[in-house]
Design an enzyme around this catalytic site. Structure first.
Site, PDB file in Angstrom:
ATOM      1  N   ASP A   1      -7.014 -50.574  -8.291  1.00  0.00           N
ATOM      2  CA  ASP A   1      -5.631 -51.774  -7.907  1.00  0.00           C
ATOM      3  C   ASP A   1      -6.205 -53.177  -8.583  1.00  0.00           C
ATOM      4  O   ASP A   1      -5.552 -54.206  -8.778  1.00  0.00           O
ATOM      5  CB  ASP A   1      -4.247 -51.662  -7.708  1.00  0.00           C
ATOM      6  CG  ASP A   1      -4.739 -51.619  -6.623  1.00  0.00           C
ATOM      7  OD1 ASP A   1      -5.189 -50.818  -5.760  1.00  0.00           O
ATOM      8  OD2 ASP A   1      -3.946 -51.817  -5.627  1.00  0.00           O
TER       9      ASP A   1
ATOM     10  N   THR B   1       5.687 -52.238  -3.845  1.00  0.00           N
ATOM     11  CA  THR B   1       4.039 -52.079  -4.251  1.00  0.00           C
ATOM     12  C   THR B   1       4.450 -50.296  -5.080  1.00  0.00           C
ATOM     13  O   THR B   1       4.246 -50.124  -6.296  1.00  0.00           O
ATOM     14  CB  THR B   1       2.857 -51.700  -3.814  1.00  0.00           C
ATOM     15  OG1 THR B   1       2.108 -51.328  -3.128  1.00  0.00           O
ATOM     16  CG2 THR B   1       2.895 -53.479  -3.388  1.00  0.00           C
TER      17      THR B   1
ATOM     18  N   MET C   1       0.420 -50.507  -8.920  1.00  0.00           N
ATOM     19  CA  MET C   1      -0.399 -50.826  -9.132  1.00  0.00           C
ATOM     20  C   MET C   1      -0.224 -52.003  -8.372  1.00  0.00           C
ATOM     21  O   MET C   1       0.086 -53.176  -7.858  1.00  0.00           O
ATOM     22  CB  MET C   1      -0.007 -51.791 -10.556  1.00  0.00           C
ATOM     23  CG  MET C   1      -0.304 -50.985 -12.069  1.00  0.00           C
ATOM     24  SD  MET C   1      -2.271 -51.012 -11.876  1.00  0.00           S
ATOM     25  CE  MET C   1      -2.265 -49.148 -11.052  1.00  0.00           C
ATOM     26  N   HIS C   2      -0.408 -51.801  -6.573  1.00  0.00           N
ATOM     27  CA  HIS C   2      -0.683 -52.259  -5.675  1.00  0.00           C
ATOM     28  C   HIS C   2      -1.028 -54.059  -5.291  1.00  0.00           C
ATOM     29  O   HIS C   2       0.304 -55.467  -5.249  1.00  0.00           O
ATOM     30  CB  HIS C   2      -1.126 -52.136  -4.882  1.00  0.00           C
ATOM     31  CG  HIS C   2      -0.930 -50.656  -4.441  1.00  0.00           C
ATOM     32  ND1 HIS C   2       1.021 -49.684  -3.497  1.00  0.00           N
ATOM     33  CD2 HIS C   2      -1.238 -49.054  -4.279  1.00  0.00           C
ATOM     34  CE1 HIS C   2       0.422 -49.455  -3.466  1.00  0.00           C
ATOM     35  NE2 HIS C   2      -0.502 -48.275  -3.861  1.00  0.00           N
ATOM     36  N   ASP C   3      -2.312 -54.322  -5.769  1.00  0.00           N
ATOM     37  CA  ASP C   3      -2.732 -55.729  -5.859  1.00  0.00           C
ATOM     38  C   ASP C   3      -2.024 -56.144  -6.807  1.00  0.00           C
ATOM     39  O   ASP C   3      -2.173 -57.567  -6.302  1.00  0.00           O
ATOM     40  CB  ASP C   3      -4.688 -55.499  -5.331  1.00  0.00           C
ATOM     41  CG  ASP C   3      -4.579 -54.118  -4.854  1.00  0.00           C
ATOM     42  OD1 ASP C   3      -3.721 -54.315  -3.230  1.00  0.00           O
ATOM     43  OD2 ASP C   3      -6.394 -53.879  -4.952  1.00  0.00           O
TER      44      ASP C   3
END
Ligand SMILES: [Ca+2]
Length: 405
Positions: free
Chosen positions: A72, A250, A296-298
């Protein structure tokens, strides 16, 4: 100036003044006086995103992206490099999802794929401040990119180490640089430790990290904070205006087959690379038995900075557990207007807030401390993302990566 912003500014001053961290207070003036206040600024943004977001015609905003690519991370980097609102002063890889020997070339690969070899990449820390490195190859594959293979990068990192690079850039543009951190906070903490005035010169910090609703690597801790809790604690206590984009939001993002098909259909190097990484990540998730695509944390942290309407934020005082045998890296969120501590609406902002002590664990018999009270009143140090408009987020992410917006 909005009166609520004024209140926040004053309380932040008070926080800094009363903080054990020795910091200049003047650094916050630039934020309160800035013409716009992107995510991370002391503001009421999140309630009226268009007022405080980057908005059309604003920027570019100077940012440094601190990262541990990472599936991500890779998509977050590509998103950032495709976003004209950002002037990326540096990318600073750190050990995290995989060791630095992989995060560094992975960052260089993304820079080359995006055709942005003009962005300096500076090698960061190989290990957390005080702990052995724990990686997340279970989630990101042995190469950190979910098994998606790209050529060896030919671009070289700059000579300066990441922490020194961060220090130099922030000092060069005092009050202008926002740190977007999407890995463990080792590089940032090292930079802050090296220069006591630095925190007051950072415009804001937007982090992917932490959680107020349980962890992902342990029941207590989110991965980035778990890997280097001591570094995270330094950052949260630095006085830098922080926006925490944690698992609370997230977790509500999942990359789907349809997203990947859209990326595959767009014929450009960035979308093709993103599709390849996304496809591998989805397959890897399926093999591990998960019913939904990878979070898609980042990318959400980057997108929230670009478009504050994606996230709703709430003020908290965040501290980090660093001594727990099972819970190190847990982020604790103190708030007089959230959870069980709620009071009558008229009391919440004023008396209740100022009278709410911040408590730690009861002192042990071996301790010289007699009171668990860490601070005698509540003062927020972080805006925590508590709600996400996932559709709006993916419109931005997939649109930018495919080149359609
Ligand atoms: Ca990351």
């Amino acid at each position: 100036m909005d009166s609520k912003r004024e209140i926040f500014r004053i309380t932040r001053r008070q926080f800094v003044t009363s903080s054990a961290a020795v910091l200049a207070t003047s650094g916050f003036d630039h934020g309160a006086n800035a013409g716009s206040a992107p995510v991370g600024q002391p503001s009421e943004q999140g309630k009226s995103g268009e007022k405080f977001g980057l908005g059309p015609g604003r920027g570019p905003f100077r940012v440094i992206i601190d990262t541990d690519p990472g599936v991500d991370d890779a998509l977050a980097l590509l998103l950032a490099m495709r976003s004209p609102e950002l002037k990326i002063e540096a990318i600073t890889p750190v050990a995290g999802n995989v060791p630095l020997d992989l995060t560094l070339p992975n960052a260089l690969r993304m820079v080359e794929i995006a055709g942005r070899a003009d962005i300096p990449v500076a090698a960061g820390a190989r290990a957390p401040l005080m702990r052995r490195l724990v990686t997340a190859t279970y989630a990101h594959g042995e190469n950190g990119l979910g098994g998606a293979v790209f050529p060896e990068p030919t671009t070289k990192p700059v000579a300066a180490p990441a922490a020194e690079m961060i220090r130099q850039i922030v000092r060069k543009y005092p009050g202008e640089v926002t740190l977007i951190t999407i890995g463990p906070l080792t590089n940032i903490a090292t930079a802050l430790n090296s220069d006591p005035e630095l925190a007051s010169m950072v415009r804001a910090l937007v982090m992917m990290g932490g959680s107020l609703s349980g962890g992902n690597i342990t029941p207590a801790a989110e991965f980035n904070v778990y890997v280097d809790p001591e570094a995270a604690r330094i950052v949260f206590q630095s006085g830098i205006p922080i926006t925490m984009v944690g698992l609370d939001v997230t977790r509500r993002t999942s990359l789907t087959d349809e997203h990947v098909r859209t990326l595959e259909a767009a014929q450009n190097p960035v979308s093709q690379a993103a599709a390849k990484i996304g496809r591998n990540a989805i397959n890897h998730n399926r093999e591990r038995g998960f019913l939904v695509g990878p979070n898609m944390h980042d990318s959400l942290a980057v997108a929230g900075f670009l478009d504050p309407a994606i996230l709703k934020l709430q003020d908290y005082y965040i501290d980090v557990e660093t001594t727990g045998e099972l819970t190190a890296g847990e982020t604790l969120g103190y708030s007089p207007v959230a959870g069980d501590l709620r009071r009558r609406p008229g009391m919440e902002k004023d008396a209740a807030a100022t009278n709410m002590p911040i408590r730690g664990s009861a002192p042990t018999l071996a301790s010289t401390k007699t009171s668990p009270v860490l601070r005698d009143k509540f003062v927020p140090n972080t805006k925590v993302a508590v709600e996400v408009d996932s559709a709006r987020f993916f419109d931005l992410l997939i649109g930018r990566l495919s080149g359609s917006r």
